[in-house]
Scaffold this active site. Structure first.
Site, mmCIF file in Angstrom:
data_model
loop_
_atom_site.group_PDB
_atom_site.id
_atom_site.type_symbol
_atom_site.label_atom_id
_atom_site.label_comp_id
_atom_site.label_asym_id
_atom_site.label_seq_id
_atom_site.Cartn_x
_atom_site.Cartn_y
_atom_site.Cartn_z
ATOM 1 N N HIS A 292 67.659 7.353 -1.067
ATOM 2 C CA HIS A 292 67.950 7.898 0.252
ATOM 3 C C HIS A 292 69.382 7.593 0.679
ATOM 4 O O HIS A 292 70.123 8.498 1.071
ATOM 5 C CB HIS A 292 66.993 7.350 1.298
ATOM 6 C CG HIS A 292 67.288 7.889 2.671
ATOM 7 N ND1 HIS A 292 66.998 9.188 3.023
ATOM 8 C CD2 HIS A 292 67.896 7.330 3.758
ATOM 9 C CE1 HIS A 292 67.392 9.404 4.264
ATOM 10 N NE2 HIS A 292 67.935 8.296 4.734
ATOM 11 N N ASP B 167 63.439 10.352 5.205
ATOM 12 C CA ASP B 167 63.746 10.804 6.566
ATOM 13 C C ASP B 167 62.953 12.071 6.897
ATOM 14 O O ASP B 167 63.508 13.138 7.179
ATOM 15 C CB ASP B 167 65.256 11.028 6.740
ATOM 16 C CG ASP B 167 65.972 9.726 7.091
ATOM 17 O OD1 ASP B 167 65.360 8.651 6.918
ATOM 18 O OD2 ASP B 167 67.137 9.787 7.520
ATOM 19 N N HIS C 9 70.594 11.105 3.530
ATOM 20 C CA HIS C 9 71.010 10.171 4.575
ATOM 21 C C HIS C 9 72.125 10.663 5.491
ATOM 22 O O HIS C 9 72.208 10.248 6.650
ATOM 23 C CB HIS C 9 71.418 8.840 3.932
ATOM 24 C CG HIS C 9 71.586 7.697 4.892
ATOM 25 N ND1 HIS C 9 70.695 7.463 5.935
ATOM 26 C CD2 HIS C 9 72.521 6.709 4.960
ATOM 27 C CE1 HIS C 9 71.081 6.386 6.590
ATOM 28 N NE2 HIS C 9 72.184 5.918 6.023
ATOM 29 N N ASP D 17 67.211 15.129 3.752
ATOM 30 C CA ASP D 17 66.604 14.825 5.052
ATOM 31 C C ASP D 17 65.979 16.074 5.679
ATOM 32 O O ASP D 17 66.574 17.146 5.687
ATOM 33 C CB ASP D 17 67.671 14.296 6.014
ATOM 34 C CG ASP D 17 68.190 12.925 5.620
ATOM 35 O OD1 ASP D 17 68.191 12.629 4.414
ATOM 36 O OD2 ASP D 17 68.598 12.170 6.520
ATOM 37 N N ASP E 71 61.514 11.917 13.046
ATOM 38 C CA ASP E 71 62.574 11.656 14.027
ATOM 39 C C ASP E 71 63.510 12.857 14.182
ATOM 40 O O ASP E 71 63.675 13.672 13.290
ATOM 41 C CB ASP E 71 63.402 10.418 13.675
ATOM 42 C CG ASP E 71 62.692 9.119 14.005
ATOM 43 O OD1 ASP E 71 61.697 9.172 14.745
ATOM 44 O OD2 ASP E 71 63.122 8.061 13.505
ATOM 45 N N ARG E 72 64.125 12.899 15.344
ATOM 46 C CA ARG E 72 65.144 13.884 15.718
ATOM 47 C C ARG E 72 64.567 15.274 15.982
ATOM 48 O O ARG E 72 64.812 15.865 17.019
ATOM 49 C CB ARG E 72 66.243 13.990 14.649
ATOM 50 C CG ARG E 72 67.040 12.730 14.428
ATOM 51 C CD ARG E 72 67.898 12.401 15.631
ATOM 52 N NE ARG E 72 68.863 11.338 15.363
ATOM 53 C CZ ARG E 72 69.652 10.799 16.286
ATOM 54 N NH1 ARG E 72 69.559 11.191 17.545
ATOM 55 N NH2 ARG E 72 70.510 9.858 15.976
ATOM 56 N N HIS F 23 63.853 15.455 8.835
ATOM 57 C CA HIS F 23 63.889 15.023 10.243
ATOM 58 C C HIS F 23 63.030 15.882 11.160
ATOM 59 O O HIS F 23 63.479 16.331 12.213
ATOM 60 C CB HIS F 23 65.329 14.990 10.753
ATOM 61 C CG HIS F 23 66.057 13.738 10.359
ATOM 62 N ND1 HIS F 23 65.641 12.491 10.758
ATOM 63 C CD2 HIS F 23 67.162 13.547 9.588
ATOM 64 C CE1 HIS F 23 66.460 11.577 10.252
ATOM 65 N NE2 HIS F 23 67.384 12.199 9.538
ATOM 66 N N ARG G 133 78.363 3.128 11.049
ATOM 67 C CA ARG G 133 77.006 3.127 11.591
ATOM 68 C C ARG G 133 76.688 1.851 12.370
ATOM 69 O O ARG G 133 75.815 1.869 13.231
ATOM 70 C CB ARG G 133 75.978 3.282 10.460
ATOM 71 C CG ARG G 133 75.982 4.652 9.804
ATOM 72 C CD ARG G 133 74.893 4.730 8.732
ATOM 73 N NE ARG G 133 74.890 5.998 8.026
ATOM 74 C CZ ARG G 133 74.178 7.064 8.371
ATOM 75 N NH1 ARG G 133 73.402 7.000 9.442
ATOM 76 N NH2 ARG G 133 74.222 8.175 7.665
ATOM 77 N N ASN H 102 65.531 5.684 5.677
ATOM 78 C CA ASN H 102 65.705 4.629 6.672
ATOM 79 C C ASN H 102 64.907 4.896 7.949
ATOM 80 O O ASN H 102 64.617 3.977 8.715
ATOM 81 C CB ASN H 102 67.191 4.458 7.000
ATOM 82 C CG ASN H 102 67.788 5.680 7.668
ATOM 83 O OD1 ASN H 102 67.730 6.776 7.113
ATOM 84 N ND2 ASN H 102 68.376 5.510 8.851
ATOM 85 N N HIS H 103 64.508 6.148 8.200
ATOM 86 C CA HIS H 103 63.694 6.432 9.385
ATOM 87 C C HIS H 103 62.208 6.223 9.128
ATOM 88 O O HIS H 103 61.416 6.362 10.065
ATOM 89 C CB HIS H 103 63.956 7.852 9.882
ATOM 90 C CG HIS H 103 65.213 7.973 10.671
ATOM 91 N ND1 HIS H 103 65.239 8.056 12.045
ATOM 92 C CD2 HIS H 103 66.519 7.999 10.270
ATOM 93 C CE1 HIS H 103 66.493 8.144 12.463
ATOM 94 N NE2 HIS H 103 67.287 8.119 11.407
#
Length: 880
Positions: A695, A610, A774, A576, A613-614, A578, A746, A642-643
């Site tokens: 992922h 991923d 992930h 990831d 995001d973040r 991000h 989650r 997943n993002h």
């Protein structure tokens, strides 16, 4: 310049460089080979000059103790024959511009000239040539600089038939792996054969290359130069009748092991032989040469460049420094370090030369490979560029040097190993080995194996028992502690060959295409690991139409790829990111960059999703990865996380970043277009049919790889069903003791899977390991199921609070997997908010006000706590 983006740059003029130290003196027929410093540090590069003829027959000026060797075959120039062959070694320290004569340990090769040399890592390989007793043997001699203070000669043991004793041939390293010898003269005839030796396989053996396309005609005194992406270019030479040649041939190796020759477009402005040729980037610099009858090339074409980006030959601009025909010479030696071309010695008429010429092909690039305070470089820069320009360039070089020292210069790995590997060294000595892992014998390993002995033909996947770590201490970045011997960087590999087209060889398709497309702009702007800085005003440099064009081009590539990619080692795997673009740059900086000047020729790149995001630089991250995919479609690989779904990245920062940096209308348009592209991303990848990369995980529903491959694309999360949900969202259980399938913290409908599921899945699919991302893990990577699964996370200090390290996995050809780590930057280190350590009390005040929206998002929707860290009360059920 902007109005003519495809116009080749001018030909730089070589200028005399001051001679300081113990210089080699007049000679010709020698070799000049560049070797980099530890960790590939060009600021510690050296030029190794070996052998050559130090006198002309009958001149009475032979070197002391040297005999007069006859030169079989046609002479270099009318009435001239060489004498005074030597086997001495001189070193030119590029940084300070000084010469030094050295006497290496071990038994040196016999005195010789007209031999060939190539660099293999920190070793110089010498082969062939002619000496006082006639032709030198065909043995390979290696000058080993593994210990820079105690260089040593070795003789390499090669089995079976190989290139016979010869002179006036070429020797090159192709694809950082294969030594290739071509052409020359065996004292009887001019040769046209080619031989390859794989430096990664022992026992070493030459293999003759046949049926490889358009083989060049027999020739001697040609040049062969390897470009950064592994393509070898054979240029010029003299045929069996003494006629100078002006053609050029590309030579490369396919993934399936086949070799291919193909004629390069166009011809040199003047055919020549006994010339010099070396690549700087994608530009082949050709200097000097003879044209027969005792004549040199004329001044107008004594220096020419083949620009393989533009696909054309470039001659110097008429006029310039009249009468300064420094490169009108033959039998000289050339090499390059960074943007500089170095030319030493040679023959001009009946005069042996002892000068050093240097040409600058930097075009404004960094010059920090030399010491800007060194008197030799100051004098040369002043003479070459003029007082004012030289002062400016030297000041720039000094600034780069200072920045490197404070931020990115690496500490010698060898120094660190003397401490960190002390126990291993002692063990090796007790076992009767030398501390460097090589037995004290004439045999030498050209490409050091990862384990002693020969690797099996189909090795098992295994995780190396130590990791390579870049730690950040105070303001000193780049301190490298190798907790294992790092043997996986720049491994030799095939050259990527494109499908044939009707009008151009596949060998030249990639590099000779015009630098068009928005992806070139993105790479030029963002792929700057040492110098990238976040924009002060937060505005993104691309327009919405530019990003749309980038998506269109990459989508066409993704459409043609399989849902489950089938990849091969060597390869780097990233977890990831991000939107923490600063961390991506640090990983590139420390462990290799996906460019022809980096290591993309030798190793693939796989990213596990991923990307957004973040973090606060999701646009930079996804745009650069898409641009790299377009530039290197067969070497850079992206799968989905997943993002990479509109309903998730609408909540966790990517949509808001698009609006904030591109404006509301254009931002929404870009966010939607990129999410449409995400639906086309591949979903998993296998490596050598032994490792499955994804992922998330296998969850409850995935039992066979074929289930993943059967998912149609484009696909949204809503349409993917339970298989896609498990693939992108599931996690391993908390430890190996928790078996089966369990509910995930989650959220509802999500699961965790135990080690029993992992082992059964690997057994049923003939796999040995699963690599997934992930989850944030404290050390950047974490083993599960007794090592059958590895979780990988590449973003450091996730969301500014986790304090975790970031890691990548580097898989070698023998399927040994080495974790390579970076730690969070400390609060005092200048940084962007997404690639940092925890923010100190003053740090928040230094953040741009426009970045506070990302901090608010992470505060409102905190991430799942990292694996390996106890969950705080109330934190076990977090937002996704």
């Amino acid at each position: 310049m902007d109005s003519e983006p495809n116009r080749p740059l001018p030909v730089p003029k070589p200028r005399p460089f001051p001679i300081v130290g113990t210089a080699p003196g007049p000679r010709c027929g020698h070799t000049l080979t560049a070797i980099a410093g530890p960790e590939g540090d060009l600021s510690k590069a050296k030029l190794v000059l070996f052998g050559g003829a130090t006198a002309l027959e009958g001149s009475g000026s032979s070197a002391k103790g040297a005999e007069t060797p006859p030169s079989p075959g046609p002479s270099a120039a009318s009435g001239i024959r060489l004498a005074g062959a030597t086997n001495d070694v001189h070193i030119f320290d590029v940084r300070n511009g000084k010469w030094e004569k050295i006497t290496p340990l071990g038994e040196p090769p016999s005195p010789r000239a007209a031999h060939a040399a190539a660099a293999v890592g920190n070793m110089v390989v010498i082969q062939g040539g002619i000496g006082p007793a006639g032709l030198a043997t065909e043995d390979l001699h290696v000058l080993d600089f593994t210990d820079p203070e105690r260089p040593r000669w070795h003789r390499v043991l090669v089995q079976g038939a190989g290139p016979s004793a010869r002179y006036a041939h070429t020797l090159s390293l192709v694809a950082n792996r294969f030594l290739v010898a071509m052409g020359g003269n065996d004292g009887k005839s001019t040769l046209g054969d080619a031989w390859a030796l794989d430096t990664s396989e022992k026992p070493y053996q030459w293999r003759k290359i046949t049926d490889a396309g358009e083989m060049p005609s027999p020739r001697m005194y040609a040049t062969a130069a390897a470009r950064g992406d592994g393509l070898l270019l054979l240029c010029g030479g003299r045929d069996a009748t003494g006629v100078p040649l002006g053609d050029a041939y590309g030579f490369a190796r396919h993934r399936d092991g086949r070799w291919e020759w193909h004629a390069a477009p166009g011809a040199m402005p003047t055919g020549r032989y006994q010339h010099g040729a070396i690549f700087v980037g994608n530009r082949l610099h050709i200097s000097g040469g003879a044209v027969g009858g005792g004549r040199m090339v004329d001044e107008a074409t004594s220096t020419v460049v083949l620009d393989t980006n533009a696909g054309q030959w470039v001659s110097p601009v008429p006029g310039g420094h009249s009468g300064e025909d420094f490169t009108r010479r033959c039998r000289h030696a050339v090499s390059s370090v960074g943007p500089f071309v170095f030319i030493y010695g040679g023959l001009k008429g009946s005069q042996l030369l002892d000068d050093l010429l240097v040409a600058d092909d930097s075009n404004g690039a960094e010059l920090s490979i030399f010491d800007p305070r060194a008197a030799t470089w100051v004098q040369w820069m002043d003479a070459t560029h003029g007082n004012a320009a030289a002062a400016q360039m030297l000041a720039k070089a000094a600034m780069e040097e200072a920045a490197a020292a404070l931020s990115v210069r690496r500490v010698s790995a060898m120094d660190d190993l003397r401490v960190g590997m002390e126990g291993d060294v002692d063990a090796a000595v007790r076992a009767g080995e030398s501390p460097n892992g090589r037995a004290e014998s004439p045999d030498v390993t050209l490409s050091k194996p990862y384990t002693q002995g020969n690797s099996p033909l189909t090795p098992d996947v295994r995780l190396w028992h130590r990791a390579v770590v870049v730690h950040q201490e105070n303001s000193l970045r780049g301190l490298v502690r190798q907790l294992s011997i790092d043997q996986l960087d720049n491994e030799g590999r095939r050259v990527s060959i494109y499908e044939k087209t009707a009008d151009k060889s596949p060998l030249f398709t990639r590099s000779m295409s015009a630098p068009q497309g928005i992806h070139k702009k993105v790479i030029n702007e963002l792929l700057r690991p040492r110098t990238w800085k976040a924009p002060e005003d937060r505005r993104f440099f691309l327009s919405a139409s530019d990003i749309c064009e980038l998506c269109d081009a990459s989508e066409r590539i993704f459409r043609e790829e399989r849902t489950v990619l089938e990849l091969h080692a060597p390869i780097k795997i990233f977890g990831d990111l991000h939107g923490q673009f600063g961390d991506l740059m640090r990983l590139f900086e420390e462990y290799g960059t996906p460019s022809t000047a980096g290591d993309i020729t030798y190793i693939d790149y796989l990213f596990l999703g991923d990307y957004v995001d973040r973090g606060s630089h999701s646009l930079e991250t996804i745009c650069l990865l898409l641009a790299l995919k377009i530039e290197h479609p067969r070497n850079v690989h992206l799968i989905r996380g997943n993002h990479e779904a509109h309903d998730i990245n609408a909540l966790f920062g990517f949509r808001l970043e698009c609006l904030e940096r591109l404006g509301d209308e254009q931002g929404v348009f870009v966010w939607r277009r990129i999410n449409e592209l995400f639906n086309y991303l591949p979903l998993a990848a296998t490596i050598e049919s032994k490792i499955l990369c994804m992922h998330g995980g296998i969850g409850r529903s995935i039992n066979k790889v074929e289930q993943i491959a059967a998912i149609p694309r484009p696909v949204t999360m809503e349409d993917g069903g339970p298989v896609l949900m498990d693939l992108l969202w599931s996690d391993p259980t908390t430890n190996d003791a928790v078996q089966g399938v369990q509910p995930s913290p989650r959220g509802p409908g999500l699961v965790t899977f135990g080690p029993d599921r992992v082992k059964d899945f690997c057994k049923n699919n003939s796999l040995q390991m699963i690599v997934r991302a992930h989850e944030c893990v404290m050390d950047g990577f974490e083993r599960f199921a007794q090592g059958h699964l590895i979780t990988l996370f590449s973003a450091t200090n996730y969301c500014g609070t986790a304090g975790n390290a970031g890691a990548i996995l580097v898989l070698g050809r023998d399927l040994v997997m080495v974790p390579k780590l970076i730690h969070p930057l400390p609060p005092s280190t200048p940084r962007t908010p997404d690639s940092s350590g925890a923010i100190d009390e003053e740090g928040a005040g230094h953040m741009h006000g426009s970045d506070t929206w990302m901090q608010s998002i992470n505060d409102e929707r905190p991430p799942t706590p990292p694996r390996g860290r106890p969950h705080l009360p109330g934190s076990s059920l977090e937002y996704f």
